[in-house]
Design an enzyme around this catalytic site. Structure first.
Site, PDB file in Angstrom:
ATOM      1  CB  CYS A 107       5.309 -33.420  -5.993  1.00  0.00           C
ATOM      2  SG  CYS A 107       4.244 -32.204  -5.195  1.00  0.00           S
ATOM      3  CG  ASP A 117       4.296 -32.581  -1.711  1.00  0.00           C
ATOM      4  OD1 ASP A 117       4.403 -33.796  -1.492  1.00  0.00           O
ATOM      5  OD2 ASP A 117       5.253 -31.801  -1.775  1.00  0.00           O
ATOM      6  CB  CYS A 169       8.491 -30.345  -0.344  1.00  0.00           C
ATOM      7  SG  CYS A 169       8.032 -28.817  -1.164  1.00  0.00           S
ATOM      8  CB  CYS A 228       6.656 -25.846  -3.466  1.00  0.00           C
ATOM      9  SG  CYS A 228       7.711 -27.096  -4.220  1.00  0.00           S
TER      10      CYS A 228
HETATM   11 FE1  FES Z   1       5.451 -30.995  -3.985  1.00  0.00          FE
HETATM   12 FE2  FES Z   1       6.997 -29.070  -3.152  1.00  0.00          FE
HETATM   13  S1  FES Z   1       7.580 -30.910  -4.134  1.00  0.00           S
HETATM   14  S2  FES Z   1       4.852 -29.096  -3.198  1.00  0.00           S
END
Ligand code: FES
Length: 139
Positions: free
Chosen positions: A33, A35, A59, A103
């Site tokens: 993702c 992140d 997120c 996550c």
């Molecule tokens: Fe990437 Fe939650 S979608 S850590």
């Protein structure tokens, strides 16, 4: 859909921000993702996590998970902090949607990364201290 507790932690994180005097900093990312999570810890001379804060480009679930994780590790020894898993974090949150479990892994991994940094700093400090005691050869 997120639970009330997840939303509350996301909207009012207690541990967001940087930490003055942090002596352990770890950053991890989720390649899927994109992140990023950065964890700051203050560990005292007895190996106790005195404080923990985080910053993230992540997120809602990552923020709520890491905020809870910070609460979980405060006051713990390094060894016990390393035992905190993403499952512990999810249990504390009550629940996360199945597709958001990954996550919570960022929280666990960021703790581990920060503690690895702490050990590297200790090792460097030990080597530096040893170098200072090195005497010049006498002629
Ligand atoms: Fe990437 Fe939650 S979608 S850590």
């Amino acid at each position: 859909m997120y639970s009330k507790k997840v939303m509350e932690r996301f909207q009012n994180p207690r541990n967001a921000g940087t930490l003055q005097g942090a002596n352990a900093v770890g950053q991890v990312g989720n390649a899927t993702c994109g992140d990023i999570m950065k964890m700051y810890l203050k560990i005292n001379d007895n190996g106790i996590v005195e404080d923990a804060k985080f910053r993230t480009f992540g997120c809602c679930a990552a923020i709520a998970s890491t905020d809870i994780a910070c609460d979980l590790i405060k006051g713990k020894t390094i060894e016990d902090a390393l035992k905190i898993s993403n499952k512990d974090v999810v249990d504390m949150l009550g629940e996360l949607p199945p597709h958001k479990i990954h996550c919570s892994v960022l929280a666990e991994e960021s703790i581990r990364a920060a503690i690895e940094d702490y050990y590297k700093r200790l090792e460097k400090a030990s080597k530096d201290a040893l170098k200072k005691t090195r005497k010049k050869p006498t002629k």
